[in-house]
Design an enzyme around this catalytic site. Structure first.
Site, PDB file in Angstrom:
ATOM      1  N   ASP A 112       5.401   7.256   6.699  1.00 34.90           N
ATOM      2  CA  ASP A 112       5.747   7.708   5.360  1.00 34.90           C
ATOM      3  C   ASP A 112       4.520   7.481   4.459  1.00 34.90           C
ATOM      4  O   ASP A 112       3.588   6.762   4.830  1.00 34.90           O
ATOM      5  CB  ASP A 112       6.960   6.886   4.902  1.00 34.90           C
ATOM      6  CG  ASP A 112       7.278   7.035   3.434  1.00 34.90           C
ATOM      7  OD1 ASP A 112       7.308   8.175   2.947  1.00 34.90           O
ATOM      8  OD2 ASP A 112       7.495   6.004   2.774  1.00 34.90           O
ATOM      9  N   PHE A 113       4.520   8.064   3.256  1.00 36.13           N
ATOM     10  CA  PHE A 113       3.383   7.861   2.349  1.00 36.13           C
ATOM     11  C   PHE A 113       3.704   6.835   1.259  1.00 36.13           C
ATOM     12  O   PHE A 113       3.237   5.701   1.313  1.00 36.13           O
ATOM     13  CB  PHE A 113       2.923   9.182   1.730  1.00 36.13           C
ATOM     14  CG  PHE A 113       1.657   9.035   0.918  1.00 36.13           C
ATOM     15  CD1 PHE A 113       0.446   8.854   1.547  1.00 36.13           C
ATOM     16  CD2 PHE A 113       1.699   9.049  -0.467  1.00 36.13           C
ATOM     17  CE1 PHE A 113      -0.735   8.679   0.810  1.00 36.13           C
ATOM     18  CE2 PHE A 113       0.542   8.885  -1.216  1.00 36.13           C
ATOM     19  CZ  PHE A 113      -0.671   8.701  -0.573  1.00 36.13           C
ATOM     20  N   ASP A 114       4.550   7.207   0.289  1.00 33.08           N
ATOM     21  CA  ASP A 114       4.833   6.298  -0.831  1.00 33.08           C
ATOM     22  C   ASP A 114       5.617   5.081  -0.367  1.00 33.08           C
ATOM     23  O   ASP A 114       6.679   5.204   0.240  1.00 33.08           O
ATOM     24  CB  ASP A 114       5.621   7.037  -1.914  1.00 33.08           C
ATOM     25  CG  ASP A 114       4.773   8.086  -2.614  1.00 33.08           C
ATOM     26  OD1 ASP A 114       3.989   7.710  -3.484  1.00 33.08           O
ATOM     27  OD2 ASP A 114       4.891   9.276  -2.261  1.00 33.08           O
ATOM     28  N   ASP A 130       9.771   3.034   4.255  1.00 29.79           N
ATOM     29  CA  ASP A 130      10.222   1.988   3.320  1.00 29.79           C
ATOM     30  C   ASP A 130      11.485   2.366   2.564  1.00 29.79           C
ATOM     31  O   ASP A 130      11.971   1.577   1.748  1.00 29.79           O
ATOM     32  CB  ASP A 130       9.123   1.712   2.286  1.00 29.79           C
ATOM     33  CG  ASP A 130       9.058   2.814   1.240  1.00 29.79           C
ATOM     34  OD1 ASP A 130       9.140   2.514   0.035  1.00 29.79           O
ATOM     35  OD2 ASP A 130       8.963   3.987   1.624  1.00 29.79           O
TER      36      ASP A 130
END
Length: 304
Positions: free
Chosen positions: A43-45, A239
């Protein structure tokens, strides 16, 4: 699975953390034993980048790209799966034109867009017409919720951040509000009705509600990519509530005997994800540490 556990080598970096579950330990051992078929999906954020009050200020952790540059050449590929537009994630991540990341792929808008480092091009289908309709009606819906809470339209607007995701989605962040969770809960039902009216769905996240077309989630995106890549072992790190679908995809693969490792970029905000993870690390800093430790394990021993 028949994979032996490689013994950790001391390389001067942090030691490789041990997953808390047998399935996670098998997944890690398989990745280390067969890295050339392994896919690391991120994932990124909140995973590669810290969560910040203004999403437009999010940037990858400074150690993320260096760690990926060390790790990626040993793997089949690295894929970043995000709700952001692919081009935005590439820009905020600093992924373009980096030697060593030629096999990096970014799946944006939950897989509706794709950016390949090899070509630098973004490919995407036509946008869903409901997104434009929702964007037009959103201010009125938010004003009515604010009025119901006794807040002026201007005052309520200042408590929110509307994130435009091109013509693919629109997201409402409540992190700026005095009571972010209460505002988040107050918005869920009216935004759900707005989305449904125009053939969209609402994807809840960490103090964010995203209105987007149905049929794509991180599990669908991950499964499609793994099938196309003929991937072996997979590591997925996330997350957020939006990452549960990807966790489910890896769990389904494991039920079929395909090894995988689930990593939670530690957050007290999403206990459900941490409870399902094999390994919980300390946010993006911990994710970068894990990537570095994997690179240490897979790098050929120095001689001389």
């Amino acid at each position: 699975m028949g994979h032996s556990h490689p013994s950790p080598r001391s390389t001067g970096g942090a030691p490789l953390p041990e997953p808390a579950t047998p399935a996670g330990r098998d997944g890690l051992a398989a990745l280390l034993a067969d890295p050339g078929r392994a896919v690391v999906a991120l994932d990124f954020d909140g995973t590669l980048a810290e969560i910040v009050p203004d999403p437009e200020q999010a940037r990858a952790h400074p150690g993320a790209v260096p760690a990926l540059v060390r790790l990626a050449p040993h793997l089949r590929s690295v894929v970043v799966i995000t709700g952001r537009p692919a081009e935005v994630a590439v820009r905020y991540g600093g992924f373009a034109g980096v030697p060593g990341l030629e096999r990096l792929v970014v799946l944006g808008h939950y897989g509706a867009e794709r950016w390949d480092a090899a070509t630098g091009a973004v490919t995407a289908p036509d946008p869903h017409p409901g997104v434009a309709a929702v964007r037009a009606e959103l201010p009125g819906v938010l004003a009515s919720v604010g009025a119901a809470r006794g807040v002026t339209e201007t005052g309520f607007a200042e408590q929110l951040h509307i994130e435009e995701k091109g013509d693919r989605a629109v997201a409402v962040h409540t992190r700026r509000a005095p009571d972010p969770q209460a505002v988040f809960e107050a918005l869920r039902e009216p935004l759900g009705r707005l989305a449904e009216r125009h053939g969209l769905i609402v994807e809840p996240g960490r103090l964010v509600l995203e209105l987007r077309p149905p049929g794509m989630d991180k599990g669908v995106a991950l499964n499609g990519y793994l099938a196309e890549s003929n991937a072996g072992p997979v590591l997925y790190a996330g997350d957020d509530l939006g990452d549960l679908a990807a966790f489910g995809a890896v769990e389904a693969r494991r039920a079929e005997g395909l090894p995988g490792l689930l990593v939670c970029s530690g957050s007290s905000e999403v206990a459900e994800l941490a409870a399902r993870a094999d390994l919980v690390v300390d946010g993006p800093k911990g994710v970068v540490g894990l990537l570095d430790a994997l690179a240490d394990e897979l790098a050929p021993p120095r001689t001389g």
